[in-house]
Design a protein around this motif. Structure first.
Motif, PDB file in Angstrom:
ATOM      1  N   PHE A  62       6.881  -4.868  27.871  1.00 66.77           N
ATOM      2  CA  PHE A  62       7.134  -4.439  26.502  1.00 66.77           C
ATOM      3  C   PHE A  62       6.691  -2.992  26.288  1.00 66.77           C
ATOM      4  O   PHE A  62       5.711  -2.543  26.880  1.00 66.77           O
ATOM      5  CB  PHE A  62       6.412  -5.367  25.532  1.00 66.77           C
ATOM      6  CG  PHE A  62       6.791  -6.799  25.743  1.00 66.77           C
ATOM      7  CD1 PHE A  62       8.061  -7.233  25.420  1.00 66.77           C
ATOM      8  CD2 PHE A  62       5.902  -7.687  26.311  1.00 66.77           C
ATOM      9  CE1 PHE A  62       8.439  -8.542  25.638  1.00 66.77           C
ATOM     10  CE2 PHE A  62       6.274  -9.000  26.522  1.00 66.77           C
ATOM     11  CZ  PHE A  62       7.540  -9.426  26.190  1.00 66.77           C
ATOM     12  N   PRO A  63       7.405  -2.259  25.430  1.00 67.96           N
ATOM     13  CA  PRO A  63       7.068  -0.854  25.224  1.00 67.96           C
ATOM     14  C   PRO A  63       5.737  -0.687  24.493  1.00 67.96           C
ATOM     15  O   PRO A  63       5.357  -1.510  23.666  1.00 67.96           O
ATOM     16  CB  PRO A  63       8.231  -0.339  24.375  1.00 67.96           C
ATOM     17  CG  PRO A  63       8.836  -1.532  23.776  1.00 67.96           C
ATOM     18  CD  PRO A  63       8.618  -2.653  24.704  1.00 67.96           C
ATOM     19  N   ILE A  82      22.028   5.938  25.007  1.00 64.25           N
ATOM     20  CA  ILE A  82      21.964   4.587  24.458  1.00 64.25           C
ATOM     21  C   ILE A  82      23.349   3.957  24.534  1.00 64.25           C
ATOM     22  O   ILE A  82      24.347   4.616  24.247  1.00 64.25           O
ATOM     23  CB  ILE A  82      21.517   4.613  22.979  1.00 64.25           C
ATOM     24  CG1 ILE A  82      20.206   5.379  22.827  1.00 64.25           C
ATOM     25  CG2 ILE A  82      21.358   3.213  22.446  1.00 64.25           C
ATOM     26  CD1 ILE A  82      19.876   5.690  21.393  1.00 64.25           C
ATOM     27  N   ARG A 145      19.625   2.902  28.055  1.00 63.17           N
ATOM     28  CA  ARG A 145      18.979   1.782  27.381  1.00 63.17           C
ATOM     29  C   ARG A 145      20.030   1.089  26.528  1.00 63.17           C
ATOM     30  O   ARG A 145      20.931   1.729  25.998  1.00 63.17           O
ATOM     31  CB  ARG A 145      17.794   2.242  26.542  1.00 63.17           C
ATOM     32  CG  ARG A 145      18.008   3.571  25.881  1.00 63.17           C
ATOM     33  CD  ARG A 145      16.739   4.115  25.298  1.00 63.17           C
ATOM     34  NE  ARG A 145      17.036   5.401  24.682  1.00 63.17           N
ATOM     35  CZ  ARG A 145      16.279   5.982  23.781  1.00 63.17           C
ATOM     36  NH1 ARG A 145      15.171   5.410  23.396  1.00 63.17           N
ATOM     37  NH2 ARG A 145      16.606   7.154  23.273  1.00 63.17           N
ATOM     38  N   ARG A 147      21.254  -1.487  23.430  1.00 65.88           N
ATOM     39  CA  ARG A 147      20.868  -2.040  22.133  1.00 65.88           C
ATOM     40  C   ARG A 147      21.968  -3.005  21.703  1.00 65.88           C
ATOM     41  O   ARG A 147      23.113  -2.607  21.522  1.00 65.88           O
ATOM     42  CB  ARG A 147      20.722  -0.895  21.138  1.00 65.88           C
ATOM     43  CG  ARG A 147      20.265  -1.325  19.776  1.00 65.88           C
ATOM     44  CD  ARG A 147      19.548  -0.227  19.061  1.00 65.88           C
ATOM     45  NE  ARG A 147      20.380   0.959  18.854  1.00 65.88           N
ATOM     46  CZ  ARG A 147      19.957   2.034  18.209  1.00 65.88           C
ATOM     47  NH1 ARG A 147      18.740   2.079  17.744  1.00 65.88           N
ATOM     48  NH2 ARG A 147      20.740   3.062  18.058  1.00 65.88           N
ATOM     49  N   VAL A 159      26.003  -7.214  28.652  1.00 68.71           N
ATOM     50  CA  VAL A 159      24.918  -6.467  29.308  1.00 68.71           C
ATOM     51  C   VAL A 159      25.037  -6.604  30.824  1.00 68.71           C
ATOM     52  O   VAL A 159      24.823  -5.651  31.574  1.00 68.71           O
ATOM     53  CB  VAL A 159      23.559  -6.970  28.797  1.00 68.71           C
ATOM     54  CG1 VAL A 159      22.440  -6.111  29.332  1.00 68.71           C
ATOM     55  CG2 VAL A 159      23.523  -6.960  27.291  1.00 68.71           C
ATOM     56  N   VAL A 170      17.703   0.355  31.639  1.00 71.38           N
ATOM     57  CA  VAL A 170      16.249   0.491  31.610  1.00 71.38           C
ATOM     58  C   VAL A 170      15.631  -0.578  30.727  1.00 71.38           C
ATOM     59  O   VAL A 170      14.655  -1.221  31.086  1.00 71.38           O
ATOM     60  CB  VAL A 170      15.873   1.910  31.122  1.00 71.38           C
ATOM     61  CG1 VAL A 170      14.411   1.991  30.774  1.00 71.38           C
ATOM     62  CG2 VAL A 170      16.224   2.915  32.189  1.00 71.38           C
ATOM     63  N   SER A 171      16.231  -0.764  29.553  1.00 71.84           N
ATOM     64  CA  SER A 171      15.641  -1.734  28.641  1.00 71.84           C
ATOM     65  C   SER A 171      16.738  -2.400  27.818  1.00 71.84           C
ATOM     66  O   SER A 171      17.827  -1.854  27.654  1.00 71.84           O
ATOM     67  CB  SER A 171      14.638  -1.079  27.702  1.00 71.84           C
ATOM     68  OG  SER A 171      15.319  -0.270  26.783  1.00 71.84           O
ATOM     69  N   VAL A 172      16.424  -3.583  27.331  1.00 71.54           N
ATOM     70  CA  VAL A 172      17.347  -4.316  26.461  1.00 71.54           C
ATOM     71  C   VAL A 172      16.670  -4.486  25.110  1.00 71.54           C
ATOM     72  O   VAL A 172      15.544  -4.975  25.032  1.00 71.54           O
ATOM     73  CB  VAL A 172      17.694  -5.690  27.052  1.00 71.54           C
ATOM     74  CG1 VAL A 172      18.669  -6.419  26.153  1.00 71.54           C
ATOM     75  CG2 VAL A 172      18.270  -5.532  28.438  1.00 71.54           C
ATOM     76  N   THR A 173      17.353  -4.039  24.067  1.00 68.38           N
ATOM     77  CA  THR A 173      16.803  -4.132  22.714  1.00 68.38           C
ATOM     78  C   THR A 173      17.739  -4.965  21.856  1.00 68.38           C
ATOM     79  O   THR A 173      18.951  -4.865  21.994  1.00 68.38           O
ATOM     80  CB  THR A 173      16.670  -2.733  22.095  1.00 68.38           C
ATOM     81  OG1 THR A 173      15.908  -1.926  22.962  1.00 68.38           O
ATOM     82  CG2 THR A 173      15.999  -2.787  20.748  1.00 68.38           C
ATOM     83  N   ASP A 174      17.154  -5.740  20.990  1.00 67.84           N
ATOM     84  CA  ASP A 174      17.972  -6.468  20.034  1.00 67.84           C
ATOM     85  C   ASP A 174      17.903  -5.771  18.693  1.00 67.84           C
ATOM     86  O   ASP A 174      16.839  -5.341  18.258  1.00 67.84           O
ATOM     87  CB  ASP A 174      17.479  -7.905  19.894  1.00 67.84           C
ATOM     88  CG  ASP A 174      18.241  -8.635  18.819  1.00 67.84           C
ATOM     89  OD1 ASP A 174      19.338  -9.097  19.127  1.00 67.84           O
ATOM     90  OD2 ASP A 174      17.757  -8.717  17.687  1.00 67.84           O
ATOM     91  N   ASN A 175      19.042  -5.608  18.063  1.00 66.76           N
ATOM     92  CA  ASN A 175      19.081  -4.917  16.776  1.00 66.76           C
ATOM     93  C   ASN A 175      19.881  -5.716  15.761  1.00 66.76           C
ATOM     94  O   ASN A 175      20.571  -5.163  14.923  1.00 66.76           O
ATOM     95  CB  ASN A 175      19.687  -3.518  16.965  1.00 66.76           C
ATOM     96  CG  ASN A 175      19.350  -2.626  15.824  1.00 66.76           C
ATOM     97  OD1 ASN A 175      18.338  -2.811  15.170  1.00 66.76           O
ATOM     98  ND2 ASN A 175      20.218  -1.666  15.550  1.00 66.76           N
ATOM     99  N   THR A 176      19.801  -7.048  15.876  1.00 70.67           N
ATOM    100  CA  THR A 176      20.556  -7.896  14.959  1.00 70.67           C
ATOM    101  C   THR A 176      20.016  -7.743  13.547  1.00 70.67           C
ATOM    102  O   THR A 176      18.807  -7.782  13.337  1.00 70.67           O
ATOM    103  CB  THR A 176      20.443  -9.356  15.389  1.00 70.67           C
ATOM    104  OG1 THR A 176      20.720  -9.435  16.779  1.00 70.67           O
ATOM    105  CG2 THR A 176      21.411 -10.216  14.653  1.00 70.67           C
TER     106      THR A 176
END
Lengths: 191, 96
Positions: A62-63, A82, A145, A147, A159, A170-176
């Motif tokens: 985690f960041p 992004i 990254r 999103r 993804v 690099v990273s997976v972010t959720d922005n729901t």
């Protein structure tokens, strides 16, 4: 002698004292199992994965405060491009932007040639992802990254497709977008 | 310091909240962890509930059903524990 007596007694008792009537049960209402919504796993891994064991391994998953300056391919995390993925039930839209948010590439399942209900499938999402990944590599975006916004069939495969297309994620972010006091939503669908 | 500033500017800063780094190119695993966290925090549930308007009678029915289910699950868990209880020095003799 005694036994015979007892047997006759039991018989008489059975015949006379314990009559039983066979009326139908009064309640006629049946329980409709359709009334209960089924437990479905809408998103892969939503309920299955044991998060506690993952958290105990204590990888840097985690960041943190200084993860913005972590270098990936020689670029700090905050300056990476992004890939925004908008997943809905009927379509999947990919947008690749630079770190400031300027759009460089846009592709959706509809643009790729999937029409109507085929747009909303995971296969459509995956092929679109592979295509946009190759285009992004041509433009010079290699590390990215991701999103993700929204729920739908293409959520995981989108993804995955980006990675299959050769991008390094690099990273997976959720922005729901979720609200706990939203305005009144649209009326429920009639079935 | 930077993090606090970022948090002050935005309550849901992107790439800080709901973010998982991909380790060893295991993208699918990272996605699953994100989904699991969202599921556990009730975010996906809220998303599904607020997608369409839920009429009050539906809310009542859903809440009642949840209550019944919680009671059933609690008692069933207790029952399973009771059935599976053991008080032997070696719980499964002959099985190693």
């Amino acid at each position: 002698m005694l036994n015979i007596l007892r047997n006759t007694l039991r018989l008489s008792i059975n015949n006379l004292v314990r009559p039983f009537n066979t009326t139908a049960p009064i309640a006629t209402e049946k329980f409709d199992h359709k009334r209960i919504p089924a437990d479905d796993e809408g998103v892969q891994g939503e309920k299955i994965i044991d998060i506690d064991s993952v958290l105990q391994t204590k990888q840097n998953l985690f960041p943190t405060a200084d993860s913005d300056n972590l270098l990936f391919d020689g670029v700090p995390y905050k300056d990476l491009a992004i890939c925004n993925i908008r997943v809905s039930h009927n379509n999947t839209i990919f947008t690749i932007t630079d770190a400031e948010g300027k759009v460089k590439l846009l592709r959706s399942c509809g643009i790729e040639g999937f029409k109507n209900t085929k747009k909303g499938t995971n296969i459509a999402a995956q092929t679109t992802a592979i295509n946009i990944a190759s285009k992004a590599i041509e433009k010079g975006f290699r590390t990215m990254r991701v999103r993700v916004r929204g729920l739908g069939p293409g959520r995981l495969s989108a993804v995955k497709g980006l990675q299959m297309g050769g991008l390094q994620i690099v990273s997976v972010t959720d922005n729901t977008r979720v609200s706990w006091n939203p305005p009144r939503p649209r009326k429920a669908k009639r079935l | 310091m930077f993090l606090t500033l970022k948090l002050l500017a935005n309550r849901h800063p992107s790439f800080i909240a709901r973010t998982v780094f991909v380790k060893n190119n295991d993208v699918e695993g990272a996605c699953r962890i994100v989904n699991r966290i969202l599921g556990k925090e009730g975010i996906l549930e809220q998303f599904r509930l607020t997608r369409y308007y839920e009429k009050p009678f539906q809310t009542r029915r859903r809440v009642n059903h949840e209550k019944c289910k919680a009671i059933y699950n609690e008692d069933m868990k207790r029952k399973i524990e009771f059935v599976l209880r053991k008080n032997r020095h070696e719980p499964f003799p002959g099985c190693h």
